[in-house]
Design a protein around this motif. Structure first.
Motif, PDB file in Angstrom:
ATOM      1  N   GLU A   1       7.453  17.452 -28.930  1.00 39.49           N
ATOM      2  CA  GLU A   1       8.521  16.523 -29.291  1.00 39.49           C
ATOM      3  C   GLU A   1       8.687  16.410 -30.800  1.00 39.49           C
ATOM      4  N   LYS A   2       7.552  16.417 -31.516  1.00 37.58           N
ATOM      5  CA  LYS A   2       7.606  16.154 -32.962  1.00 37.58           C
ATOM      6  C   LYS A   2       7.638  17.423 -33.803  1.00 37.58           C
ATOM      7  N   GLY A   3       7.502  18.578 -33.173  1.00 38.62           N
ATOM      8  CA  GLY A   3       7.392  19.804 -33.964  1.00 38.62           C
ATOM      9  C   GLY A   3       6.052  19.881 -34.663  1.00 38.62           C
ATOM     10  N   ALA A   4       5.054  19.232 -34.084  1.00 38.16           N
ATOM     11  CA  ALA A   4       3.692  19.304 -34.628  1.00 38.16           C
ATOM     12  C   ALA A   4       2.950  20.460 -33.952  1.00 38.16           C
ATOM     13  N   VAL A   5       1.728  20.718 -34.431  1.00 40.70           N
ATOM     14  CA  VAL A   5       0.977  21.877 -33.948  1.00 40.70           C
ATOM     15  C   VAL A   5      -0.303  21.397 -33.273  1.00 40.70           C
ATOM     16  N   LEU A   6      -0.531  21.884 -32.045  1.00 46.00           N
ATOM     17  CA  LEU A   6      -1.752  21.549 -31.314  1.00 46.00           C
ATOM     18  C   LEU A   6      -2.761  22.672 -31.526  1.00 46.00           C
ATOM     19  N   ARG A   7      -3.930  22.310 -32.030  1.00 48.97           N
ATOM     20  CA  ARG A   7      -4.951  23.334 -32.268  1.00 48.97           C
ATOM     21  C   ARG A   7      -6.148  23.068 -31.367  1.00 48.97           C
ATOM     22  N   ILE A   8      -6.730  24.163 -30.866  1.00 47.42           N
ATOM     23  CA  ILE A   8      -7.754  24.062 -29.823  1.00 47.42           C
ATOM     24  C   ILE A   8      -9.091  24.547 -30.383  1.00 47.42           C
ATOM     25  N   ALA A   9     -10.077  23.666 -30.426  1.00 47.34           N
ATOM     26  CA  ALA A   9     -11.409  24.067 -30.884  1.00 47.34           C
ATOM     27  C   ALA A   9     -12.106  24.855 -29.771  1.00 47.34           C
ATOM     28  N   PRO A  10     -12.598  26.060 -30.075  1.00 51.20           N
ATOM     29  CA  PRO A  10     -13.215  26.890 -29.040  1.00 51.20           C
ATOM     30  C   PRO A  10     -14.612  26.394 -28.673  1.00 51.20           C
ATOM     31  N   ILE A  11     -15.089  26.869 -27.518  1.00 52.13           N
ATOM     32  CA  ILE A  11     -16.426  26.492 -27.046  1.00 52.13           C
ATOM     33  C   ILE A  11     -17.254  27.744 -26.755  1.00 52.13           C
ATOM     34  N   THR A  12     -18.556  27.559 -26.709  1.00 60.13           N
ATOM     35  CA  THR A  12     -19.466  28.667 -26.391  1.00 60.13           C
ATOM     36  C   THR A  12     -19.526  28.871 -24.875  1.00 60.13           C
ATOM     37  N   ASP A  13     -20.185  29.951 -24.455  1.00 61.09           N
ATOM     38  CA  ASP A  13     -20.333  30.213 -23.027  1.00 61.09           C
ATOM     39  C   ASP A  13     -21.153  29.125 -22.336  1.00 61.09           C
ATOM     40  N   SER A  14     -22.085  28.519 -23.083  1.00 62.46           N
ATOM     41  CA  SER A  14     -22.892  27.467 -22.457  1.00 62.46           C
ATOM     42  C   SER A  14     -22.113  26.159 -22.374  1.00 62.46           C
ATOM     43  N   GLY A  15     -20.984  26.071 -23.104  1.00 57.00           N
ATOM     44  CA  GLY A  15     -20.128  24.903 -22.970  1.00 57.00           C
ATOM     45  C   GLY A  15     -20.250  23.906 -24.107  1.00 57.00           C
ATOM     46  N   GLU A  16     -20.520  24.407 -25.303  1.00 52.47           N
ATOM     47  CA  GLU A  16     -20.581  23.515 -26.465  1.00 52.47           C
ATOM     48  C   GLU A  16     -19.459  23.853 -27.445  1.00 52.47           C
ATOM     49  N   ILE A  17     -18.953  22.838 -28.121  1.00 51.50           N
ATOM     50  CA  ILE A  17     -17.942  23.079 -29.155  1.00 51.50           C
ATOM     51  C   ILE A  17     -18.576  23.918 -30.269  1.00 51.50           C
ATOM     52  N   ILE A  18     -17.868  24.956 -30.700  1.00 45.84           N
ATOM     53  CA  ILE A  18     -18.375  25.763 -31.821  1.00 45.84           C
ATOM     54  C   ILE A  18     -18.006  25.009 -33.100  1.00 45.84           C
ATOM     55  N   MET A  19     -18.983  24.290 -33.653  1.00 46.02           N
ATOM     56  CA  MET A  19     -18.678  23.334 -34.714  1.00 46.02           C
ATOM     57  C   MET A  19     -18.119  24.003 -35.974  1.00 46.02           C
ATOM     58  N   GLU A  20     -18.579  25.235 -36.279  1.00 44.43           N
ATOM     59  CA  GLU A  20     -18.048  25.919 -37.484  1.00 44.43           C
ATOM     60  C   GLU A  20     -16.554  26.213 -37.297  1.00 44.43           C
ATOM     61  N   GLU A  21     -16.190  26.599 -36.068  1.00 45.97           N
ATOM     62  CA  GLU A  21     -14.774  26.897 -35.796  1.00 45.97           C
ATOM     63  C   GLU A  21     -13.952  25.603 -35.789  1.00 45.97           C
TER      64      GLU A  21
END
Lengths: 150, 407
Positions: B137-157
């Motif tokens: 609606e706003k022309g904003a950008v949604l960014r998705i933080a990736p996760i590891t295979d074990s299911g944790e957020i990759i904090m550096e990414e």
């Protein structure tokens, strides 16, 4: 009621393990991707229609539970050589049977070996699994596209 | 750890004595919804039969007493999550509405074209779709933080996604599929360092561990009542008061106004600004009873016992041939998602249901996550403090039935 007698019968388990006509038909204008958002099942149906509206070949691909795969597999073996009009009649009857609105034991039908799916009516959350392939078939007869079970 | 008397606790929950198809009910779908203790059931019955009236309207004594009880519940919830002020507690219909409220009101005021919102790959659709819609609606950008295979957020990414355009980070505290407990305190700090606000989805964490929103330092925190042994149709959005006070209303109408004239309307202060219409009065009172009940047992005791169940369950399920657990992070809540080589999740659920065991099969409203793991669906056992090790044994026995049928 037993799930082994009513739902997971040997024929169904066999078609799940060794699905028949599990392939694409490349040169056809009649195909449809069916999707059940509730469980993520995806069944793609391919149809080759000969002059006289006869189903010359029918096949499927996709992924899903044992019921949706076996239903698609048995459907393809049942439909080869039938006319589109006959297929639509069987679709209606199949749909009524799994909803419990047609009792194959007491009412007239053209379902043949497909009556093996009548036990599905006892498992309300699985009715869409059994009918996904059939809805996708109707979509493929009418046009190429996508259909979603709601 | 002191002895956790689970049989005493089970006696508090009438549904747990139910039979399913003639077999004792083994209820392992607590991430979807939880059963209610007598304390909640009785509180609602008493309120409805002896104390019921509308709240914040009229000045007769019955209504004043109901209003007082309603506002006492707000204070109970405030204390339960250690918010600074009861005015920071907004009652909603559930976590979904809480996040939609935040997305609408925060988005209207603070999100513009080119701004960025960061979520993770493990979000429930309730903490994904509202942000996706807002961005469209706003022309904003949604960014998705990736996760590891074990299911944790990759904090550096995740760190790389933050920048001057980031306006909001929305992250779940505990994944409803993987069970991963995310480092939300560190994530909020990173968001704040980038000049962004942070929303934490607490739907799966609030019922299972002690929550301190001031320690986490999130700007918003959302959760549901029906996942924490309270009534369905209740939920909470916590927001820091200054932020809430800066936001426009979400739903408008009765109760949330200061003054209405034909020309214009001015609005109440938070939280009333965000509680238009008659709220779920009896249910909110029932939520207060659920909070009291949980506080009486102690969230740390609950977390410790559930961790014991998780370890037991993980070990027991790992021993089932051809069973694959999805979500193996070291820090997990008591959720075990799995697939089996022999059978599709839907078939697993049907078969074990007929052994009396309720688990969920499906995509768990997390389709991006299913795509991440390349599976259409999983089966999921989600445990609560009223579950037992023998119930987990029953699950394992039922899974062996699945292997038999699909041999």
């Amino acid at each position: 009621m037993s799930y082994q007698n009513e739902l997971y019968q040997q024929v169904i388990l066999d078609h799940n393990k060794n699905p028949r006509n599990f392939r694409e038909i490349g040169d056809t204008a009649h195909s449809c991707n069916g999707h059940n958002p509730l469980c993520g099942d995806k069944i793609n149906i391919y149809l080759k229609i000969a002059p006289g509206d006869v189903i010359e070949d029918v096949s499927f691909t996709g992924s899903g539970c044992a019921i949706s795969k076996a239903s698609a597999s048995l459907m393809t073996t049942f439909l080869k050589g039938k006319t589109l009009a006959e297929a639509k009649v069987v679709f209606e009857e199949f749909h009524k049977m799994v909803l419990g609105d047609l009792d194959p034991a007491t009412q007239q039908h053209h379902l043949g070996k497909l009556t093996i799916f009548q036990g599905v009516r006892e498992f309300s959350s699985r009715i869409k699994c059994a009918s996904l392939a059939w809805h996708t078939l109707i979509c493929a007869i009418d046009k190429t596209g996508e259909t979603t079970m709601e | 750890m002191p002895h956790f008397d689970v049989e005493k606790i089970r006696a508090d929950f009438p549904m747990l004595a139910a039979l399913e198809g003639g077999k004792p009910l083994v209820y392992l779908d607590n991430a979807a919804t939880t059963h209610k203790p007598w304390a909640v059931i009785n509180r609602i019955r008493d309120f409805d039969s002896k104390e019921y009236a509308t709240v914040r309207r009229g000045s007769y004594r019955l209504g004043e007493r109901a209003t007082d009880m309603f506002e006492q519940t707000r204070k109970k919830v405030q204390k339960f999550i250690n918010a600074a002020d009861p005015r920071e507690i907004i009652f909603t219909s559930g976590a979904t509405q809480s996040i939609n409220l935040a997305a609408y009101s925060f988005g209207k005021k603070f999100i513009g074209a080119g701004d960025e919102i960061v979520v993770t790959h493990m979000e429930h659709h309730a903490n994904f779709v509202p942000w996706q819609l807002l961005c469209q609606e706003k022309g904003a950008v949604l960014r998705i933080a990736p996760i590891t295979d074990s299911g944790e957020i990759i904090m550096e990414e995740f760190a790389k996604l933050l920048g001057p355009k980031t306006k909001l980070v929305a992250v779940t505290m505990c994944s409803n599929v993987l069970g991963t407990v995310n480092p939300v305190k560190a994530i909020c700090k990173m968001a704040h360092d980038a000049g962004a606000k942070a929303l934490v989805d607490g739907a799966q964490s609030t019922p299972h561990m002690a929550i301190d929103v001031r320690d986490i330092d999130c700007d918003f925190y959302a959760f549901s009542g029906h996942k924490m042994y309270g009534p369905s149709g209740t939920g909470v959005l916590y927001g820091k008061y200054e932020l809430l006070d800066a936001l426009p209303p979400y739903v408008s109408g009765g109760d949330m106004i200061n003054a209405v004239s034909i020309e214009k309307t001015t609005f109440s202060k938070p939280p009333i600004r965000f509680e238009a219409g008659t709220p779920a009065i009896s249910q909110v009172i029932g939520l207060g009873a659920a909070v009291d009940y949980l506080a009486g047992i102690g969230m740390d005791n609950i977390a410790a016992y559930e961790h014991e169940l998780l370890e037991y369950g993980t070990k027991a399920l790992s021993a089932v041939p051809g069973l694959n657990i999805i979500g193996t992070a070291p820090h997990k809540g008591a959720i075990i998602s799995f697939t089996m080589d022999a059978a599709h999740p839907h078939d697993i659920v049907t078969i074990i249901d007929h052994e009396g065991v309720c688990v969920r099969g499906g995509h768990h409203c997390a389709q991006p996550l299913m795509a991440r793991y390349g599976v259409p669906a999983t089966a999921r056992a989600s445990l609560a403090f009223y579950n037992t090790k023998p119930e987990i044994d029953q699950l394992v026995k039922a899974l062996h039935k699945v292997l038999e049928v699909f041999a």
